[in-house]
Design an enzyme around this catalytic site. Sequence first.
Site, PDB file in Angstrom:
ATOM      1  N   SER A 121       0.843  -1.178  -0.032  1.00  0.00           N
ATOM      2  CA  SER A 121       0.035   0.140  -0.137  1.00  0.00           C
ATOM      3  C   SER A 121       0.909   1.137   0.102  1.00  0.00           C
ATOM      4  O   SER A 121       1.859   1.194   0.468  1.00  0.00           O
ATOM      5  CB  SER A 121      -0.908   0.015   1.093  1.00  0.00           C
ATOM      6  OG  SER A 121      -1.711   1.215   1.550  1.00  0.00           O
ATOM      7  N   TYR A 147      -1.226  -0.764  10.558  1.00  0.00           N
ATOM      8  CA  TYR A 147      -1.406  -1.052   9.384  1.00  0.00           C
ATOM      9  C   TYR A 147      -0.262  -0.428   8.354  1.00  0.00           C
ATOM     10  O   TYR A 147       0.055  -1.105   7.409  1.00  0.00           O
ATOM     11  CB  TYR A 147      -2.804  -0.373   8.536  1.00  0.00           C
ATOM     12  CG  TYR A 147      -3.105  -0.616   7.109  1.00  0.00           C
ATOM     13  CD1 TYR A 147      -3.280  -2.145   6.638  1.00  0.00           C
ATOM     14  CD2 TYR A 147      -2.892   0.213   6.380  1.00  0.00           C
ATOM     15  CE1 TYR A 147      -3.586  -2.162   5.360  1.00  0.00           C
ATOM     16  CE2 TYR A 147      -3.216   0.088   4.755  1.00  0.00           C
ATOM     17  CZ  TYR A 147      -3.508  -1.009   4.315  1.00  0.00           C
ATOM     18  OH  TYR A 147      -3.714  -1.369   3.222  1.00  0.00           O
TER      19      TYR A 147
END
Length: 260
Positions: free
Chosen positions: A137, A150
């Site tokens: 990501s 995350y």
Amino acid sequence: MSKTALITGASSGIGAVYAQRLAARGHDLVLVARRAERLAELATELQQAHGISVRTIAADLSVETGMASIETVLRNEEIDLLVNNAGMGPIASTADLSDEAAAQTLALNVTALMRLTRAALPGMRARKTGAIVNVGSVMAFHAMPATSLYSATKAFVLTYSRAIQQEVQADGVLIQAVLPAGTITEFYDTAGVPIANFDQSAFMTAEQLVDAALAGFDRSEEVTLPSVHDLDLWNTYDTARQNLFGGTQNGSPAPRYQSA
């Protein structure tokens, strides 16, 4: 002879689109996810549309039995392409995130990806061919309130991939880190923040994301940033990263930390 791709998190979103696109390219597939019914529906669709072989394995990669079952497949079978796509990202502040959610996030985003990569690599290196796609990501570059864990796991995906790229550069194996920005999938609902809360114009579809990622794959890109139009941003960042590391190799403290 057909190539075989193993895709994790294949029951929906990015993983399902990877399955569709790779099936259209003639790959046989091993599809892994927790939801057996969805996997079975997708397998039937792809077999009928493309005449390929599709095997489904219902496995939870956040637990030991799930990880071990897929490791066995990767060690014992000739898998040409591994797509490490399974992941999760609960949205909560560090103090408020439950112990269970934190453990699951680390297990799925870090431990499972690491173990499956390690299981696939020996065979690929011995055959002098193969590829691993690690879906990370753009949050690897940025930490925000409520994304601390995350973001950290996606920074791991990028750094881990880049190191392995150097390890296998003479073995004919490609390691590609794909770093999506906002993508329309079930991820946000699962994370507890419905995608309807965001500006939809800033989001790609999963189809756009995977098509861009595969275009980068076909070019043998080691890092693919589908949403970044100005590639100089990445090149400048990567050069600064290397210079920053090189600048730490000094046997004395920087002058700013020394007494006058």
